[in-house]
Design a protein around this motif. Structure first.
Motif, PDB file in Angstrom:
ATOM      1  N   SER A 108      46.567 -53.347 -12.684  1.00 35.31           N
ATOM      2  CA  SER A 108      47.646 -53.435 -11.685  1.00 35.31           C
ATOM      3  C   SER A 108      47.274 -52.703 -10.404  1.00 35.31           C
ATOM      4  CB  SER A 108      48.942 -52.864 -12.265  1.00 35.31           C
ATOM      5  OG  SER A 108      48.754 -51.524 -12.700  1.00 35.31           O
ATOM      6  N   HIS A 109      46.094 -52.083 -10.367  1.00 35.63           N
ATOM      7  CA  HIS A 109      45.604 -51.344  -9.212  1.00 35.63           C
ATOM      8  C   HIS A 109      44.190 -51.816  -8.882  1.00 35.63           C
ATOM      9  CE1 HIS A 109      48.908 -48.403  -9.106  1.00 35.63           C
ATOM     10  NE2 HIS A 109      48.898 -48.515 -10.423  1.00 35.63           N
ATOM     11  N   PRO A 110      43.693 -51.498  -7.687  1.00 37.40           N
ATOM     12  CA  PRO A 110      42.306 -51.854  -7.354  1.00 37.40           C
ATOM     13  C   PRO A 110      41.330 -51.261  -8.366  1.00 37.40           C
ATOM     14  CG  PRO A 110      43.494 -51.172  -5.385  1.00 37.40           C
ATOM     15  CD  PRO A 110      44.403 -50.893  -6.541  1.00 37.40           C
ATOM     16  N   THR A 111      40.175 -51.889  -8.483  1.00 35.78           N
ATOM     17  CA  THR A 111      39.186 -51.445  -9.468  1.00 35.78           C
ATOM     18  C   THR A 111      38.417 -50.212  -9.019  1.00 35.78           C
ATOM     19  OG1 THR A 111      37.612 -53.018  -8.511  1.00 35.78           O
ATOM     20  CG2 THR A 111      38.873 -53.746 -10.437  1.00 35.78           C
ATOM     21  N   LYS A 112      38.628 -49.768  -7.791  1.00 33.63           N
ATOM     22  CA  LYS A 112      37.969 -48.554  -7.294  1.00 33.63           C
ATOM     23  C   LYS A 112      39.009 -47.686  -6.588  1.00 33.63           C
ATOM     24  CE  LYS A 112      33.558 -50.925  -6.497  1.00 33.63           C
ATOM     25  NZ  LYS A 112      34.052 -52.251  -6.966  1.00 33.63           N
ATOM     26  N   ARG A 113      38.913 -46.386  -6.809  1.00 30.05           N
ATOM     27  CA  ARG A 113      39.833 -45.447  -6.168  1.00 30.05           C
ATOM     28  C   ARG A 113      39.072 -44.174  -5.829  1.00 30.05           C
ATOM     29  NH1 ARG A 113      45.357 -43.929  -5.835  1.00 30.05           N
ATOM     30  NH2 ARG A 113      45.669 -41.659  -5.988  1.00 30.05           N
ATOM     31  N   ASP A 114      39.261 -43.684  -4.606  1.00 31.52           N
ATOM     32  CA  ASP A 114      38.596 -42.456  -4.181  1.00 31.52           C
ATOM     33  C   ASP A 114      39.314 -41.250  -4.765  1.00 31.52           C
ATOM     34  OD1 ASP A 114      36.741 -40.914  -2.962  1.00 31.52           O
ATOM     35  OD2 ASP A 114      37.248 -41.474  -0.907  1.00 31.52           O
ATOM     36  N   SER A 115      38.641 -40.106  -4.733  1.00 36.81           N
ATOM     37  CA  SER A 115      39.209 -38.875  -5.267  1.00 36.81           C
ATOM     38  C   SER A 115      40.145 -38.227  -4.250  1.00 36.81           C
ATOM     39  CB  SER A 115      38.088 -37.898  -5.634  1.00 36.81           C
ATOM     40  OG  SER A 115      38.613 -36.666  -6.072  1.00 36.81           O
ATOM     41  N   ILE A 116      41.325 -37.792  -4.705  1.00 39.70           N
ATOM     42  CA  ILE A 116      42.227 -37.018  -3.864  1.00 39.70           C
ATOM     43  C   ILE A 116      41.742 -35.580  -3.761  1.00 39.70           C
ATOM     44  CG2 ILE A 116      44.539 -35.989  -3.839  1.00 39.70           C
ATOM     45  CD1 ILE A 116      45.643 -38.666  -4.678  1.00 39.70           C
ATOM     46  N   MET A 117      41.295 -35.028  -4.882  1.00 36.75           N
ATOM     47  CA  MET A 117      40.755 -33.671  -4.897  1.00 36.75           C
ATOM     48  C   MET A 117      39.320 -33.697  -4.382  1.00 36.75           C
ATOM     49  SD  MET A 117      40.737 -30.421  -5.535  1.00 36.75           S
ATOM     50  CE  MET A 117      42.133 -29.954  -6.550  1.00 36.75           C
ATOM     51  N   ARG A 118      39.105 -33.098  -3.217  1.00 42.05           N
ATOM     52  CA  ARG A 118      37.765 -33.029  -2.638  1.00 42.05           C
ATOM     53  C   ARG A 118      37.105 -31.714  -3.042  1.00 42.05           C
ATOM     54  NH1 ARG A 118      36.061 -37.936  -0.335  1.00 42.05           N
ATOM     55  NH2 ARG A 118      37.922 -38.995   0.425  1.00 42.05           N
ATOM     56  N   LEU A 119      35.893 -31.811  -3.551  1.00 42.20           N
ATOM     57  CA  LEU A 119      35.150 -30.646  -4.015  1.00 42.20           C
ATOM     58  C   LEU A 119      33.733 -30.708  -3.488  1.00 42.20           C
ATOM     59  CD1 LEU A 119      36.224 -30.707  -7.753  1.00 42.20           C
ATOM     60  CD2 LEU A 119      36.708 -28.834  -6.196  1.00 42.20           C
ATOM     61  N   ASN A 120      33.093 -29.541  -3.415  1.00 40.54           N
ATOM     62  CA  ASN A 120      31.671 -29.514  -3.111  1.00 40.54           C
ATOM     63  C   ASN A 120      30.980 -28.564  -4.083  1.00 40.54           C
ATOM     64  OD1 ASN A 120      29.281 -30.173  -1.882  1.00 40.54           O
ATOM     65  ND2 ASN A 120      29.880 -29.484   0.151  1.00 40.54           N
ATOM     66  N   THR A 121      29.669 -28.612  -4.070  1.00 41.52           N
ATOM     67  CA  THR A 121      28.848 -27.834  -4.989  1.00 41.52           C
ATOM     68  C   THR A 121      29.175 -26.348  -4.924  1.00 41.52           C
ATOM     69  OG1 THR A 121      27.064 -29.439  -4.717  1.00 41.52           O
ATOM     70  CG2 THR A 121      26.456 -27.265  -5.579  1.00 41.52           C
ATOM     71  N   ALA A 122      29.247 -25.702  -6.081  1.00 41.28           N
ATOM     72  CA  ALA A 122      29.386 -24.248  -6.138  1.00 41.28           C
ATOM     73  C   ALA A 122      28.016 -23.618  -5.949  1.00 41.28           C
ATOM     74  CB  ALA A 122      29.987 -23.818  -7.471  1.00 41.28           C
ATOM     75  N   VAL A 123      27.931 -22.641  -5.058  1.00 33.68           N
ATOM     76  CA  VAL A 123      26.662 -21.990  -4.726  1.00 33.68           C
ATOM     77  C   VAL A 123      26.763 -20.502  -5.057  1.00 33.68           C
ATOM     78  CG1 VAL A 123      24.994 -21.497  -2.899  1.00 33.68           C
ATOM     79  CG2 VAL A 123      26.235 -23.670  -2.896  1.00 33.68           C
ATOM     80  N   ALA A 124      25.720 -19.970  -5.668  1.00 34.62           N
ATOM     81  CA  ALA A 124      25.698 -18.561  -6.043  1.00 34.62           C
ATOM     82  C   ALA A 124      25.733 -17.678  -4.805  1.00 34.62           C
ATOM     83  CB  ALA A 124      24.458 -18.260  -6.874  1.00 34.62           C
ATOM     84  N   LEU A 125      26.341 -16.509  -4.933  1.00 36.00           N
ATOM     85  CA  LEU A 125      26.347 -15.548  -3.836  1.00 36.00           C
ATOM     86  C   LEU A 125      25.008 -14.825  -3.735  1.00 36.00           C
ATOM     87  CD1 LEU A 125      29.334 -15.996  -3.254  1.00 36.00           C
ATOM     88  CD2 LEU A 125      29.648 -13.523  -3.283  1.00 36.00           C
ATOM     89  N   ALA A 126      24.465 -14.450  -4.891  1.00 36.48           N
ATOM     90  CA  ALA A 126      23.193 -13.708  -4.915  1.00 36.48           C
ATOM     91  C   ALA A 126      22.040 -14.675  -5.100  1.00 36.48           C
ATOM     92  CB  ALA A 126      23.202 -12.678  -6.036  1.00 36.48           C
ATOM     93  N   PRO A 127      20.927 -14.491  -4.390  1.00 39.62           N
ATOM     94  CA  PRO A 127      19.777 -15.382  -4.571  1.00 39.62           C
ATOM     95  C   PRO A 127      19.159 -15.223  -5.946  1.00 39.62           C
ATOM     96  CG  PRO A 127      19.200 -13.524  -3.163  1.00 39.62           C
ATOM     97  CD  PRO A 127      20.676 -13.445  -3.379  1.00 39.62           C
ATOM     98  N   TYR A 128      18.547 -16.302  -6.419  1.00 37.86           N
ATOM     99  CA  TYR A 128      17.840 -16.243  -7.701  1.00 37.86           C
ATOM    100  C   TYR A 128      16.579 -15.406  -7.525  1.00 37.86           C
ATOM    101  CZ  TYR A 128      15.111 -17.580 -11.739  1.00 37.86           C
ATOM    102  OH  TYR A 128      14.345 -17.550 -12.889  1.00 37.86           O
ATOM    103  N   ARG A 129      16.391 -14.450  -8.415  1.00 40.16           N
ATOM    104  CA  ARG A 129      15.286 -13.495  -8.278  1.00 40.16           C
ATOM    105  C   ARG A 129      14.278 -13.622  -9.414  1.00 40.16           C
ATOM    106  NH1 ARG A 129      19.902 -10.588  -6.315  1.00 40.16           N
ATOM    107  NH2 ARG A 129      19.588  -9.873  -4.166  1.00 40.16           N
ATOM    108  N   PHE A 130      14.073 -14.828  -9.900  1.00 42.30           N
ATOM    109  CA  PHE A 130      13.072 -15.099 -10.933  1.00 42.30           C
ATOM    110  C   PHE A 130      13.347 -14.308 -12.205  1.00 42.30           C
ATOM    111  CE2 PHE A 130      11.150 -15.635  -6.747  1.00 42.30           C
ATOM    112  CZ  PHE A 130      10.805 -16.974  -6.805  1.00 42.30           C
ATOM    113  N   GLU A 131      14.639 -14.128 -12.511  1.00 45.74           N
ATOM    114  CA  GLU A 131      15.026 -13.447 -13.737  1.00 45.74           C
ATOM    115  C   GLU A 131      15.114 -14.456 -14.864  1.00 45.74           C
ATOM    116  OE1 GLU A 131      17.825  -9.981 -11.847  1.00 45.74           O
ATOM    117  OE2 GLU A 131      18.563 -12.042 -11.888  1.00 45.74           O
TER     118      GLU A 131
END
Length: 309
Positions: A113-136
């Protein structure tokens, strides 16, 4: 039923608490399990995909009692999901909030009863670490399977020998941006409220290879409610110590303080003088991010006498 304020858009940055983690790993390199990372300046930072965050929000919505069409299948031997029915954004909160795509339109479209494609209402982007990776990394040993009668009735093994497992890890917090359009949220304010509740209680954001417990609920939260169509501030604006670098921009000459809601650790660490100055300028400050989301939801959905100008 309440109606959302179509003139306001919500832009937020969520900062998590820091913890050691091997979340969101990539494919193994021999016996080394690698974290997925992204370059930022001269360093690499661990990341968690928006897809993983979105999946956790979907599962949190279901746990909060909202109707969801898709469910993760845990015993399929691989990444797998199951749908209750064809997508229906009027019936299922996850179809409404996160969108969908039915690839075989000829086969299934006639039953929808609806189109076969629907965009997301909730927009999100990649979570990025605050501290750099230090080869641990941490080093583990998988045990050797030994046939020992009479205890072992059916002997099975994954490997004939013990193996050393080399797992990359990072002790860090993550930050990620979220956006909602008030006009999109008009159709279902109760499900919009559920999305904001899911942010406050977000967990199990991990990806397909997760074994660690890492909460994605807010340690600090910065939100702008505005008629503008863009956030207007750095949505990855927390520095490695958890300070929000854009705070000094809340003034009459730059960003309107009355449009901003700040909560959690970033408020608790402020001096009394700074808190007083921001509140006099119209900013909404909360020591507890859960309380911020509760009251902000009322304003965004038009249930409160408080106004954002």
């Amino acid at each position: 039923m309440s109606t959302s304020n179509p003139s306001l858009n919500l832009f937020a940055t969520v900062l998590t608490h820091a913890a050691p983690s091997s979340n969101y790993r990539g494919e193994s390199e021999q016996n080394r399990t690698v974290l997925q990372k992204i370059a930022r300046g001269e360093h690499q930072y661990a990341i968690v995909s928006a897809d993983s965050i979105r999946n956790a929000m979907r599962e949190t919505l279901a746990q909060l009692g909202f109707p969801c069409n898709r469910v993760r299948i845990q015993d399929a031997g691989q990444l797998a999901v199951s749908f209750e029915n064809l997508p229906n954004p009027d019936q299922y909160a996850d179809d409404w909030a996160f969108g969908y795509m039915v690839a075989d339109e000829k086969k299934y479209g006639k039953n929808m009863s609806h189109p076969t494609k629907r965009d997301s209402i909730m927009r999100l982007n990649t979570a990025v670490a605050l501290a750099p990776y230090r080869f641990e990394a941490s080093l583990h040993q998988s045990p050797k399977n030994v046939e020992r009668k009479p205890r072992t009735k059916v002997f099975w093994l994954n490997s004939k020998e013990s193996a050393l497992l080399h797992r990359e890890a990072s002790y860090t917090a993550f930050q990620y941006p979220v956006a909602l359009c008030g006009r999109d949220c008009q159709t279902n304010p109760e499900w919009t409220k559920g999305l904001l509740q899911a942010i406050a209680q977000l967990n199990n954001v991990a990806g397909a290879h997760a074994r660690s417990y890492f909460e994605f609920a807010p340690r600090s939260l910065v939100v702008r409610l505005t008629p503008k169509l863009v956030a207007g501030f750095d949505t990855y604006g927390f520095d490695e110590t958890g300070n929000w670098r854009e705070l000094s921009r809340l003034n009459d000459q730059d960003l309107p303080a009355q449009e901003f809601w700040l909560g959690g650790d970033c408020v608790r660490q402020m001096s009394e003088e700074k808190v007083d100055a921001l509140e006099q300028a119209g900013a909404h400050l909360y020591q507890n991010p859960d309380r911020l989301l509760d009251e902000l939801t009322q304003v965004f959905l038009g249930d409160s006498d408080r106004a954002t100008t």
